[in-house]
Design a protein around this motif. Structure first.
Motif, PDB file in Angstrom:
ATOM      1  N   TYR A 166       0.839  -1.184   0.000  1.00  0.00           N
ATOM      2  CA  TYR A 166       0.000   0.000   0.000  1.00  0.00           C
ATOM      3  C   TYR A 166       0.879   1.240   0.000  1.00  0.00           C
ATOM      4  N   PHE A 167       0.321   2.314  -0.496  1.00  0.00           N
ATOM      5  CA  PHE A 167       0.959   3.617  -0.376  1.00  0.00           C
ATOM      6  C   PHE A 167       0.172   4.409   0.655  1.00  0.00           C
ATOM      7  N   ALA A 168       0.822   4.856   1.717  1.00  0.00           N
ATOM      8  CA  ALA A 168       0.116   5.521   2.806  1.00  0.00           C
ATOM      9  C   ALA A 168       0.888   6.742   3.269  1.00  0.00           C
ATOM     10  N   GLN A 169       0.162   7.711   3.757  1.00  0.00           N
ATOM     11  CA  GLN A 169       0.737   8.837   4.469  1.00  0.00           C
ATOM     12  C   GLN A 169       0.587   8.559   5.966  1.00  0.00           C
ATOM     13  N   VAL A 170       1.688   8.574   6.691  1.00  0.00           N
ATOM     14  CA  VAL A 170       1.662   8.285   8.126  1.00  0.00           C
ATOM     15  C   VAL A 170       1.708   9.597   8.887  1.00  0.00           C
ATOM     16  N   ARG A 171       0.743   9.803   9.760  1.00  0.00           N
ATOM     17  CA  ARG A 171       0.659  11.009  10.565  1.00  0.00           C
ATOM     18  C   ARG A 171       0.455  10.649  12.034  1.00  0.00           C
ATOM     19  N   ALA A 172       0.878  11.558  12.892  1.00  0.00           N
ATOM     20  CA  ALA A 172       0.727  11.362  14.340  1.00  0.00           C
ATOM     21  C   ALA A 172      -0.441  12.204  14.836  1.00  0.00           C
ATOM     22  N   LEU A 173      -1.357  11.575  15.557  1.00  0.00           N
ATOM     23  CA  LEU A 173      -2.508  12.259  16.147  1.00  0.00           C
ATOM     24  C   LEU A 173      -2.427  12.138  17.664  1.00  0.00           C
ATOM     25  N   LEU A 174      -2.778  13.209  18.383  1.00  0.00           N
ATOM     26  CA  LEU A 174      -2.881  13.101  19.834  1.00  0.00           C
ATOM     27  C   LEU A 174      -3.903  12.033  20.191  1.00  0.00           C
ATOM     28  N   GLU A 175      -3.560  11.199  21.168  1.00  0.00           N
ATOM     29  CA  GLU A 175      -4.471  10.113  21.526  1.00  0.00           C
ATOM     30  C   GLU A 175      -5.788  10.654  22.063  1.00  0.00           C
ATOM     31  N   ARG A 176      -6.836   9.834  21.930  1.00  0.00           N
ATOM     32  CA  ARG A 176      -8.152  10.161  22.465  1.00  0.00           C
ATOM     33  C   ARG A 176      -8.639   8.990  23.306  1.00  0.00           C
ATOM     34  N   ARG A 177      -9.062   9.285  24.516  1.00  0.00           N
ATOM     35  CA  ARG A 177      -9.612   8.257  25.398  1.00  0.00           C
ATOM     36  C   ARG A 177     -11.030   8.641  25.782  1.00  0.00           C
ATOM     37  N   PRO A 178     -11.839   7.656  26.232  1.00  0.00           N
ATOM     38  CA  PRO A 178     -13.191   8.008  26.686  1.00  0.00           C
ATOM     39  C   PRO A 178     -13.132   9.023  27.825  1.00  0.00           C
ATOM     40  N   SER A 179     -14.164   9.812  27.968  1.00  0.00           N
ATOM     41  CA  SER A 179     -14.198  10.849  28.998  1.00  0.00           C
ATOM     42  C   SER A 179     -14.739  10.342  30.321  1.00  0.00           C
ATOM     43  N   VAL A 180     -15.114   9.073  30.397  1.00  0.00           N
ATOM     44  CA  VAL A 180     -15.634   8.484  31.633  1.00  0.00           C
ATOM     45  C   VAL A 180     -14.972   7.122  31.824  1.00  0.00           C
ATOM     46  N   ARG A 181     -14.629   6.816  33.059  1.00  0.00           N
ATOM     47  CA  ARG A 181     -14.063   5.503  33.366  1.00  0.00           C
ATOM     48  C   ARG A 181     -14.572   5.041  34.725  1.00  0.00           C
ATOM     49  N   SER A 182     -15.178   3.873  34.755  1.00  0.00           N
ATOM     50  CA  SER A 182     -15.628   3.253  36.003  1.00  0.00           C
ATOM     51  C   SER A 182     -14.744   2.052  36.289  1.00  0.00           C
ATOM     52  N   GLN A 183     -14.317   1.915  37.540  1.00  0.00           N
ATOM     53  CA  GLN A 183     -13.381   0.880  37.932  1.00  0.00           C
ATOM     54  C   GLN A 183     -13.888   0.149  39.167  1.00  0.00           C
ATOM     55  N   TRP A 184     -13.729  -1.175  39.148  1.00  0.00           N
ATOM     56  CA  TRP A 184     -14.094  -2.009  40.285  1.00  0.00           C
ATOM     57  C   TRP A 184     -12.886  -2.859  40.686  1.00  0.00           C
ATOM     58  N   SER A 185     -12.747  -3.118  41.973  1.00  0.00           N
ATOM     59  CA  SER A 185     -11.629  -3.944  42.431  1.00  0.00           C
ATOM     60  C   SER A 185     -12.049  -4.753  43.650  1.00  0.00           C
ATOM     61  N   TRP A 186     -11.384  -5.912  43.775  1.00  0.00           N
ATOM     62  CA  TRP A 186     -11.556  -6.763  44.960  1.00  0.00           C
ATOM     63  C   TRP A 186     -10.177  -7.239  45.392  1.00  0.00           C
ATOM     64  N   ASP A 187      -9.835  -6.948  46.638  1.00  0.00           N
ATOM     65  CA  ASP A 187      -8.545  -7.341  47.191  1.00  0.00           C
ATOM     66  C   ASP A 187      -8.776  -8.267  48.378  1.00  0.00           C
ATOM     67  N   THR A 188      -7.929  -9.281  48.479  1.00  0.00           N
ATOM     68  CA  THR A 188      -7.991 -10.155  49.643  1.00  0.00           C
ATOM     69  C   THR A 188      -6.587 -10.588  50.024  1.00  0.00           C
ATOM     70  N   ARG A 189      -6.339 -10.746  51.314  1.00  0.00           N
ATOM     71  CA  ARG A 189      -5.010 -11.100  51.819  1.00  0.00           C
ATOM     72  C   ARG A 189      -5.154 -12.036  53.004  1.00  0.00           C
ATOM     73  N   PHE A 190      -4.312 -13.043  53.026  1.00  0.00           N
ATOM     74  CA  PHE A 190      -4.297 -14.017  54.116  1.00  0.00           C
ATOM     75  C   PHE A 190      -2.922 -13.992  54.769  1.00  0.00           C
ATOM     76  N   VAL A 191      -2.901 -13.926  56.093  1.00  0.00           N
ATOM     77  CA  VAL A 191      -1.652 -13.902  56.855  1.00  0.00           C
ATOM     78  C   VAL A 191      -1.645 -15.063  57.846  1.00  0.00           C
ATOM     79  N   GLN A 192      -0.585 -15.850  57.793  1.00  0.00           N
ATOM     80  CA  GLN A 192      -0.449 -16.997  58.690  1.00  0.00           C
ATOM     81  C   GLN A 192       0.889 -16.919  59.427  1.00  0.00           C
TER      82      GLN A 192
END
Length: 481
Positions: free
Chosen positions: A138-164
């Motif tokens: 292919y013949f292409a012109q390569v250009r750099a664009l500033l990245e775009r990310r969604p304007s909203v992000r929801s995050q969930w996490s579960w942590d567990t630790r066992f000490v003996q």
């Protein structure tokens, strides 16, 4: 019930944030069961000066409404974001030698969530220009664009630790797991284990191992292909004058795109050893070694990033901690040390955690010093492959040949901590940081001589200085700022 509130301001040249936290701890069943609730909020403003040398080669059209242009032509991207978070945790003592901790968390971010310094390479394939393409390509012109990310992000996490606690060996085993999920398409798993073994005479050894794996974000791609021209220029066939200039259609690109490797699919495996020595009361020596491997093929189930993003590293550090509080708590008295002891039993948080305690008595003073050494050395890489001196000389410095190459780079960090208690309810704390960085260079064989000569580079000086005020409002309730 113990309550704590806190807040602060973080300022950098390109980002300013204001944050607040509130937490509550309470215990049931005579302390065998405890709960913790933590609330977090932050509000941040981005004010990023775009590199004037790079801007001519970067398409910033997606952010034209957020970029201010000064009289001198400097372009500054301005944006804001807000983050909210809540975490609920519980600790249950299972027996005199075992306990388990678990917590769930939710966070939501809204606003500008992209990185103003990250770009995505886009290959624009103009169908009208494919007669210029090589056979099968292919013949292409390569250009750099500033990245775009969604304007909203929801995050969930579960942590567990066992000490003996392993009673026959007087050691303790720590096992942990973390599950993470967000609506960007990233699912991540973290497994870690460590074992703390006292060796006698004040020595303790703590080996550890950690594995991490994550899926790629839905909008991650090392590069993009778009079947359209970057710019369509129409000219008058008779006069040759330009009739119209039409830029690419942004609607034909994905709504979000990023080549940030941290959003790719990959796995990491690390292991290390920490050795501590109690030199005297209130004086602790700590040495640490860690080896870290970041590989696309380490991702659970395979299908991670290609090996161009793979890398390995190791870290060696040592520190001496002086806790003047512990020294002050020891009252030797007139009988040469056979008298009373005023030890307050202050527990310490893991290394690196600030504001974990207050000095208990008016007039108390605590001084601390931390030292960290980091070193980078080895072969020069292009992607995942080593490159020789001839390649570095010919291609490493753009249009001009390179005359020298780095041999190694060292970074030393010195951190001084000072805490003073004017009263038994007020503490003042200052932490100053000093950094020294140096790079050793070597002449490349066969390369043209450097007009400046082969010399080493070094820089250093004061870093961030942090100041804190800790106020005890009531028994078990403190605020820091």
């Amino acid at each position: 019930v113990e309550l704590a509130v806190g807040g602060g301001l973080s300022y950098e040249d390109d980002y300013e944030a204001r944050f607040a936290t509130a937490s509550a701890d309470w215990a049931l069943d005579q302390g065998n069961t405890s709960f913790e609730l933590v609330l977090r909020f932050s509000d941040g403003d981005t004010e990023a000066l775009l590199d004037p040398d790079a801007v001519p080669y970067i398409d910033t059209r997606a952010y034209d409404g957020q970029i201010d242009v000064s009289a001198s032509g400097e372009r500054t991207l301005r944006a804001d974001r807000q983050d909210y978070g809540v975490q609920l945790g519980a600790t249950q003592i299972l027996s005199k030698n075992a306990l388990v901790e678990s917590s769930v968390g939710y966070g939501r971010a809204r606003g500008y969530l992209a990185n103003p310094y990250k770009v995505v390479e886009v290959g624009f394939i103009d169908p009208a220009q494919q007669f210029l393409a090589p056979p099968g390509g292919y013949f292409a012109q390569v250009r750099a664009l500033l990245e775009r990310r969604p304007s909203v992000r929801s995050q969930w996490s579960w942590d567990t630790r066992f000490v003996q606690y392993v009673e026959p060996l007087r050691g303790s085993l720590h096992l942990g797991y973390r599950l993470y999920h967000d609506d960007w398409g990233i699912d991540a798993h973290t497994l870690e284990a460590s074992y703390a073994q006292p060796l006698g005479s004040g020595w303790t050894a703590i080996p550890r191992v950690r594995y991490y794996s994550q899926d790629a974000a839905d909008f991650y791609d090392p590069y993009l292909i778009s079947d359209q021209a970057f710019v369509t220029v129409v000219t008058d066939p008779d006069t040759g004058e330009v009739v119209s200039v039409t830029p690419y259609d942004a609607a034909l690109l994905p709504s979000s795109y990023s080549s940030d490797q941290r959003l790719s699919g990959y796995g990491t495996l690390s292991g290390g050893m920490t050795v501590t020595k109690q030199l005297a009361r209130g004086v602790l020596l700590e040495a640490d070694f860690e080896y870290y491997s970041h590989q696309g093929r380490l991702k659970l189930g395979g299908g991670g990033e290609d090996d161009f993003a793979d890398w390995d590293s190791y870290r060696v550090s040592a520190s001496i901690t002086l806790d003047a509080t512990a020294l002050h708590a020891l009252d030797l008295g007139a009988d040469g040390g056979g008298g009373r002891s005023h030890a307050h039993g202050i527990g310490r948080a893991p290394a690196g955690v600030l504001l974990d305690h207050m000095l208990p008595d008016a007039g108390g003073l605590a001084l601390g010093y931390r030292y960290m050494l980091g070193r980078q050395a080895g072969d020069l890489l292009h992607g995942a492959s080593s490159v020789g001196d001839a390649q570095v000389s010919a291609f490493g410095c753009g249009a001009d040949p390179c005359s020298s190459a780095p041999r190694r780079m060292n970074m030393q960090m010195h951190m001084l901590e000072w805490m003073y208690a004017p009263t038994d309810w007020l503490n003042l704390m200052v932490m100053a940081q000093f950094a020294d960085m140096s790079m050793d260079l070597r002449a490349l064989p066969g390369a043209p001589p450097d007009v400046h000569g082969v010399h080493d580079h070094a820089t250093g000086g004061p870093g961030d200085t942090l100041g804190f005020v800790l106020v005890e409002l009531a028994e078990g309730v403190a605020v820091a700022g």
